[in-house]
Design an enzyme around this catalytic site. Structure first.
Site, PDB file in Angstrom:
ATOM      1  N   HIS A 233       0.830  -1.170  -0.037  1.00 10.70           N
ATOM      2  CA  HIS A 233       0.038   0.007  -0.138  1.00 10.70           C
ATOM      3  C   HIS A 233       1.122   1.313   0.062  1.00 10.70           C
ATOM      4  O   HIS A 233       0.482   2.128  -0.847  1.00 10.70           O
ATOM      5  CB  HIS A 233      -1.046   0.007   1.101  1.00 10.70           C
ATOM      6  N   TYR A 237       1.695   5.143  -2.409  1.00  8.83           N
ATOM      7  CA  TYR A 237       1.878   6.653  -1.863  1.00  8.83           C
ATOM      8  C   TYR A 237       3.160   7.003  -2.384  1.00  8.83           C
ATOM      9  O   TYR A 237       3.503   8.310  -2.897  1.00  8.83           O
ATOM     10  CB  TYR A 237       1.522   6.493  -0.743  1.00  8.83           C
ATOM     11  N   HIS A 384      -9.795   0.420 -11.144  1.00 12.33           N
ATOM     12  CA  HIS A 384      -9.367   1.106 -10.375  1.00 12.33           C
ATOM     13  C   HIS A 384      -7.772   1.931 -10.468  1.00 12.33           C
ATOM     14  O   HIS A 384      -7.464   3.080 -10.462  1.00 12.33           O
ATOM     15  CB  HIS A 384      -9.407   0.630  -9.006  1.00 12.33           C
ATOM     16  N   PHE A 385      -6.730   0.891 -10.657  1.00 11.69           N
ATOM     17  CA  PHE A 385      -5.365   1.317 -10.450  1.00 11.69           C
ATOM     18  C   PHE A 385      -4.897   2.030 -11.714  1.00 11.69           C
ATOM     19  O   PHE A 385      -4.070   2.726 -11.996  1.00 11.69           O
ATOM     20  CB  PHE A 385      -4.430   0.539  -9.879  1.00 11.69           C
ATOM     21  N   HIS A 386      -5.686   1.761 -13.037  1.00 10.23           N
ATOM     22  CA  HIS A 386      -5.495   2.265 -14.174  1.00 10.23           C
ATOM     23  C   HIS A 386      -6.036   3.584 -14.280  1.00 10.23           C
ATOM     24  O   HIS A 386      -5.448   4.457 -15.048  1.00 10.23           O
ATOM     25  CB  HIS A 386      -6.027   1.496 -15.394  1.00 10.23           C
ATOM     26  N   ARG A 449     -10.072 -10.473 -12.562  1.00  9.85           N
ATOM     27  CA  ARG A 449      -8.535  -9.887 -13.176  1.00  9.85           C
ATOM     28  C   ARG A 449      -7.650 -11.071 -13.373  1.00  9.85           C
ATOM     29  O   ARG A 449      -8.123 -12.332 -13.012  1.00  9.85           O
ATOM     30  CB  ARG A 449      -8.155  -8.829 -12.158  1.00  9.85           C
ATOM     31  N   ARG A 450      -6.726 -10.888 -14.000  1.00  8.05           N
ATOM     32  CA  ARG A 450      -5.416 -11.835 -14.217  1.00  8.05           C
ATOM     33  C   ARG A 450      -5.964 -13.013 -14.596  1.00  8.05           C
ATOM     34  O   ARG A 450      -5.837 -14.023 -14.087  1.00  8.05           O
ATOM     35  CB  ARG A 450      -4.909 -12.060 -12.752  1.00  8.05           C
TER      36      ARG A 450
HETATM   37  C1  HEM Z   1      -0.944   1.116 -23.172  1.00  8.70           C
HETATM   38  C2  HEM Z   1      -1.659   1.152 -21.901  1.00  8.70           C
HETATM   39  C3  HEM Z   1      -1.990   0.098 -21.119  1.00  8.70           C
HETATM   40  C4  HEM Z   1      -2.788  -1.015 -21.346  1.00  8.70           C
HETATM   41  C5  HEM Z   1      -3.224  -1.397 -22.817  1.00  8.70           C
HETATM   42  C6  HEM Z   1      -2.954  -1.788 -20.031  1.00  8.70           C
HETATM   43  C7  HEM Z   1      -3.585  -2.818 -20.208  1.00  8.70           C
HETATM   44  C8  HEM Z   1      -3.934  -3.754 -18.989  1.00  8.70           C
HETATM   45  C9  HEM Z   1      -4.609  -4.858 -19.115  1.00  8.70           C
HETATM   46  C10 HEM Z   1      -5.793  -5.337 -20.015  1.00  8.70           C
HETATM   47  C11 HEM Z   1      -4.448  -5.425 -17.723  1.00  8.70           C
HETATM   48  C12 HEM Z   1      -5.048  -6.477 -17.088  1.00  8.70           C
HETATM   49  C13 HEM Z   1      -4.898  -7.986 -17.471  1.00  8.70           C
HETATM   50  C14 HEM Z   1      -5.542  -8.983 -16.318  1.00  8.70           C
HETATM   51  O1  HEM Z   1      -5.791  -8.543 -15.329  1.00  8.70           O
HETATM   52  O2  HEM Z   1      -5.988 -10.211 -17.054  1.00  8.70           O
HETATM   53  C15 HEM Z   1      -3.324  -4.638 -17.249  1.00  8.70           C
HETATM   54  C16 HEM Z   1      -2.976  -4.960 -15.859  1.00  8.70           C
HETATM   55  C17 HEM Z   1      -2.099  -4.088 -15.213  1.00  8.70           C
HETATM   56  N1  HEM Z   1      -1.525  -2.724 -15.602  1.00  8.70           N
HETATM   57 FE1  HEM Z   1      -2.011  -2.115 -17.369  1.00  8.70          FE
HETATM   58  N2  HEM Z   1      -2.352  -1.137 -19.007  1.00  8.70           N
HETATM   59  C18 HEM Z   1      -1.585  -0.053 -19.799  1.00  8.70           C
HETATM   60  C19 HEM Z   1      -0.752   0.837 -18.947  1.00  8.70           C
HETATM   61  C20 HEM Z   1      -0.695   0.716 -17.831  1.00  8.70           C
HETATM   62  C21 HEM Z   1       0.365   1.628 -16.818  1.00  8.70           C
HETATM   63  C22 HEM Z   1       0.910   3.072 -17.420  1.00  8.70           C
HETATM   64  C23 HEM Z   1       0.334   1.213 -15.722  1.00  8.70           C
HETATM   65  C24 HEM Z   1       1.162   1.540 -14.479  1.00  8.70           C
HETATM   66  C25 HEM Z   1       1.940   2.562 -14.335  1.00  8.70           C
HETATM   67  C26 HEM Z   1      -0.226  -0.041 -15.568  1.00  8.70           C
HETATM   68  C27 HEM Z   1      -0.331  -1.109 -14.832  1.00  8.70           C
HETATM   69  C28 HEM Z   1      -0.896  -2.318 -14.457  1.00  8.70           C
HETATM   70  C29 HEM Z   1      -0.839  -3.265 -13.294  1.00  8.70           C
HETATM   71  C30 HEM Z   1      -0.267  -3.005 -12.143  1.00  8.70           C
HETATM   72  C31 HEM Z   1      -1.679  -4.399 -13.886  1.00  8.70           C
HETATM   73  C32 HEM Z   1      -1.973  -5.541 -12.799  1.00  8.70           C
HETATM   74  C33 HEM Z   1      -0.915  -6.537 -13.105  1.00  8.70           C
HETATM   75  C34 HEM Z   1      -1.278  -7.825 -12.546  1.00  8.70           C
HETATM   76  O3  HEM Z   1      -2.459  -8.211 -12.171  1.00  8.70           O
HETATM   77  O4  HEM Z   1      -0.670  -8.595 -12.161  1.00  8.70           O
HETATM   78  N3  HEM Z   1      -0.809  -0.396 -16.871  1.00  8.70           N
HETATM   79  N4  HEM Z   1      -3.142  -3.575 -17.974  1.00  8.70           N
HETATM   80 CU   LIG Z   2      -3.854  -0.228  -0.750  1.00 10.41          CU
END
Ligand code: HEM
Ligand SMILES: [Cu+2]
Ligand SMILES: [Cu+2]
Lengths: 562, 155
Positions: A233, A237, A384-386, A449-450
């Protein structure tokens, strides 16, 4: 001397940036934006797979690219950008250049982190570490994946010590004055990072590494998860505080106004330190092994961040209104029109701020104890975190890049680059509207998710989710265009025309409003704040964590299930 | 240190709302029994299939239309593979894992818990609507994660 005098003057903002320090800053930004580009490739592929639009070639697994995406975006892009930005501001506001030893620490940290990043990426590409960026035990990656993480974290520690060193030197040589706001906030941010990473360092060094090498047979899962989330968490921050630094310090200058209140800005950062750490259980609400009362206590502590968040929102809108009125705006909302909407240095971070309003509201739902069951591990959380990190934080960082890169190089932010920046911001917002919007909605309907493409044997619930996944893929594709444009913009900024005293991009450091009182000295009693924090951490964790240690559940052997 | 009058009002309203909100959650959780899943009840993950009650996963009647459901989440499936629950039944789920961490989510309900090896998680839910409920794993657990699902039939 009072605090107001110590803030950089307008002339300082224009003063050329130290050439040696510029290299260090740019080196960090290069890795950050390369990570963004590679992470973006993974992201768009994930979206397209989940939308049922493509299938990955058999050599690449969905969870492999998801691991790469999480690591590169959440850990590498953010950390490198933050350290580059903080070093730039520390150099700028605390002496005009980094001390020799500080510069060496910055480079040492950079090299360690880069080595760690490369090693980690190789492990992921070799399918040796398909454990996602949270690497939950008892999934066992190649030990060198954990060692790569150690490199990244230790590197960031050394960079943090560099910032502390410059700050201490500044205070020693400016006895009796309050430190520059940028320096204060950089120290606060790095303090959160140092204290938070202790948790992940303990679990990686004492649990994961010996266990993954086979030196010990078993790992205790709840202990490792609790240590991870003690870190997880405050990690968010660590991303947000540098964005707030841009809002508190740079935005007032960019819009031609003043910092509303130096002391309230500092107080909010102190509160962020206190209430970002002893709250990790709100990520473990659906888990066994933690008594409900301790979950609830940490939920209450979690919600205390509402206070500094409200302070930040107030300061922002007070600055906007004051500036507008000073420019002659009238009526309740007349000041809105006076804001520089066409200036990407303002527009991108401001849009980030706006997005934080729904993002924060979503966060309240996530942290609400039993209500978490509605959204836990669904795509809602990803949505949420996006919004929080991938929009609020990312757009603020992009907005910073448009002046930081040309400033450290003594170059101009040309009208053309500015326009490209505005376009990039709009693309990001549109893409995120579709991607995050459909993630939130379909998450509420239960889509996990995931999880790679599946309709769960055409179960009607899952079939119903599919149109939302398609919208998510379309949003992701638009975002990917935004990532490519951002990367090109960064290169173009580096190759922008040289500027002279008038035309070179400035480092916008705001001055405090005249009416604001001098900042009280007690705000810099770090020992006191750390002391209070330790008490809060001990209060929140001693009993539940002690119980895990004293009555441990049986441990687990390593598993490689991919 | 000076705090603007409007800022004081803004913070006072915000903090008051915050405490009302926390009160509502607290009352819901502790007075009305809407707790998140919990339980501190340990089990050796290597011996799950030999340990009571998981040596015989499935429903066990404990009262009038009230049941315990002992379920194992494993890579990549659930035991029992199919379960039927009478309409209106109150079901006390007990879930654990013999290998890695899994999720146990029943879509369209508030059932959403983590199956953590070494621990047994508990949650109670009353099935008021008939239908074929989708049970899925919502925590990444390996290459076959997206296939990890089953159904509960309520009739
Ligand atoms: C081109 C831009 C982006 C696209 C298309 C994108 C797309 C996605 C998608 C589809 C997932 C979900 C996959 C799943 O849960 O099955 C994901 C997970 C995630 N994204 Fe992005 N995202 C983008 C940019 C970013 C950025 C800029 C960040 C952070 C600075 C970010 C951080 C994350 C994180 C932390 C996860 C979770 C990974 C996990 O569950 O292990 N994403 N993203
Ligand atoms: Cu938290
Ligand atoms: Cu799974």
């Amino acid at each position: 001397m009072t605090a107001t005098v110590m803030q950089a003057s307008a002339a300082d903002n224009k003063r050329p940036f130290d050439g040696k320090d510029a290299k260090l800053v740019l080196a960090h930004l290069l890795v950050a934006f390369t990570a963004l580009l590679l992470g973006g490739v993974a992201g768009v592929l994930q979206g397209l797979v989940r939308g049922g639009m493509i299938e990955l070639p058999s050599e690449i697994g969905y969870y492999q690219i998801l691991t790469a995406h999480g690591v590169l975006m959440a850990l590498i892009f953010t950390t490198f950008f933050i350290i580059g930005f903080l070093y730039a501001g520390v150099s700028k506001t605390m002496g005009g250049k980094l001390l020799g030893v500080v510069s060496r620490m910055g480079w040492a940290g950079y090299v360690l982190m880069t080595v760690g990043t490369i090693l980690g990426t190789i492990m992921i590409l070799a399918n040796e570490a398909t454990v996602l960026y949270t690497f939950y035990a008892p999934l066992k990656a190649n030990p060198f994946f954990y060692i790569a993480l150690v490199f990244v974290v230790v590197g960031s520690w050394i960079s943090g010590y560099g910032i502390f060193t410059q700050y201490r030197y500044w205070r020693r040589t400016h006895k009796g004055s309050v430190s520059p706001l940028f320096g204060f906030m950089a120290v606060a941010t790095m303090l959160v990072w140092q204290i938070a990473t202790i948790g992940v360092a303990i679990t990686v060094l004492f649990q994961f590494i010996p266990w993954s090498f086979g030196w010990v047979e078993k790992i205790n899962i709840m202990i490792s998860r609790t240590l991870f989330w003690y870190f997880g968490h405050p990690l968010v921050y660590f991303w947000l505080m540098p964005a707030y630094m841009c809002w508190y310090i740079c935005i007032p200058k960019i819009i031609g106004g003043k910092i509303f209140s130096d002391s309230m800005a500092r107080l909010s950062f102190v509160l962020f330190i206190l209430f970002s750490i002893p709250v990790g259980f709100h990520h473990q609400l659906m888990e066994p092994g933690i008594a409900p009362v301790w979950k609830y206590i940490q939920v209450v502590l979690t919600f205390m961040v509402v206070i500094p968040s409200l302070m930040t929102a107030f300061a922002m809108f007070a600055t906007f209104e004051q500036t507008g009125r000073a420019k002659g705006a009238r009526g309740l909302f007349g000041w809105l029109k006076t804001l520089p909407w066409g200036d990407v240095r303002f527009f991108a971070p401001f849009m980030g701020m706006l997005v934080f309003i729904p993002a924060g509201a979503g966060g309240i739902i996530n942290a609400s104890n039993q209500m978490n069951a509605m959204v836990h591990n669904t795509l809602w959380v990803t949505g949420h975190f996006h919004l929080t990190v991938a929009t609020t934080v990312a757009l603020t960082f992009f907005g910073v890049a448009y002046w930081l890169i040309p400033h450290v190089l003594g170059k101009q932010l040309t009208p053309r680059m500015n326009r490209l920046g505005i376009i990039q911001t709009i693309i990001w917002l549109i893409g995120m509207f579709f991607m995050s919007g459909s993630m939130h909605t379909v998450g509420l309907f239960g889509s996990p998710r995931r999880t790679a493409y599946t309709t769960y044997g055409d179960h009607p619930d899952a079939v119903f989710w599919m149109p939302y996944h398609v919208a998510m893929a379309i949003g992701g594709t638009i975002l990917f265009i935004g990532v490519i444009l951002m990367f090109c913009n960064m290169i173009a900024l580096m190759r922008a025309p040289k500027g002279d005293e008038k035309t070179a991009a400035e480092f916008p450091i705001g001055e405090t409003a005249d009416a604001a009182e001098p900042t009280p000295k007690w705000i810099e009693r770090w020992g006191v704040w750390v002391g209070v924090l330790v008490v809060l951490i001990l209060f929140a964790y001693t009993v539940p964590f002690g119980d895990m240690l004293v009555n441990p559940a049986p441990g687990s052997k390593p598993w490689v299930t991919w | 240190m000076h705090i603007h009058r409007l800022e004081k009002i803004w913070l006072a309203i915000g903090v008051a709302m915050l405490f009302v909100f926390l009160g509502v959650i607290g009352v819901g959780a502790f007075a009305m029994g809407m707790q998140p899943p919990t339980g501190h009840h340990t089990i050796d993950p290597e011996k799950v299939s030999e340990t009571y009650p998981f040596n015989n996963p499935g429903l066990e009647q404990v009262g009038e239309n009230e049941y315990n459901a002992y379920m194992i989440a494993y890579a990549f499936g659930f035991k029992p593979a199919k379960m039927e629950v009478p309409l209106g039944a109150k079901v006390h789920f007990q879930v654990t894992s013999p290998d890695v961490v899994h999720g146990f989510q029943i879509t369209g309900t508030t059932v959403n818990l983590m199956a953590v090896p070494g621990e047994v998680n508990h949650y109670t839910y009353t099935f008021d609507k008939p239908g074929e409920y989708l049970v899925l794993c919502n925590e990444y657990c390996g290459a076959g994660h997206e296939f990890m699902a089953t159904t509960i039939i309520v009739k």
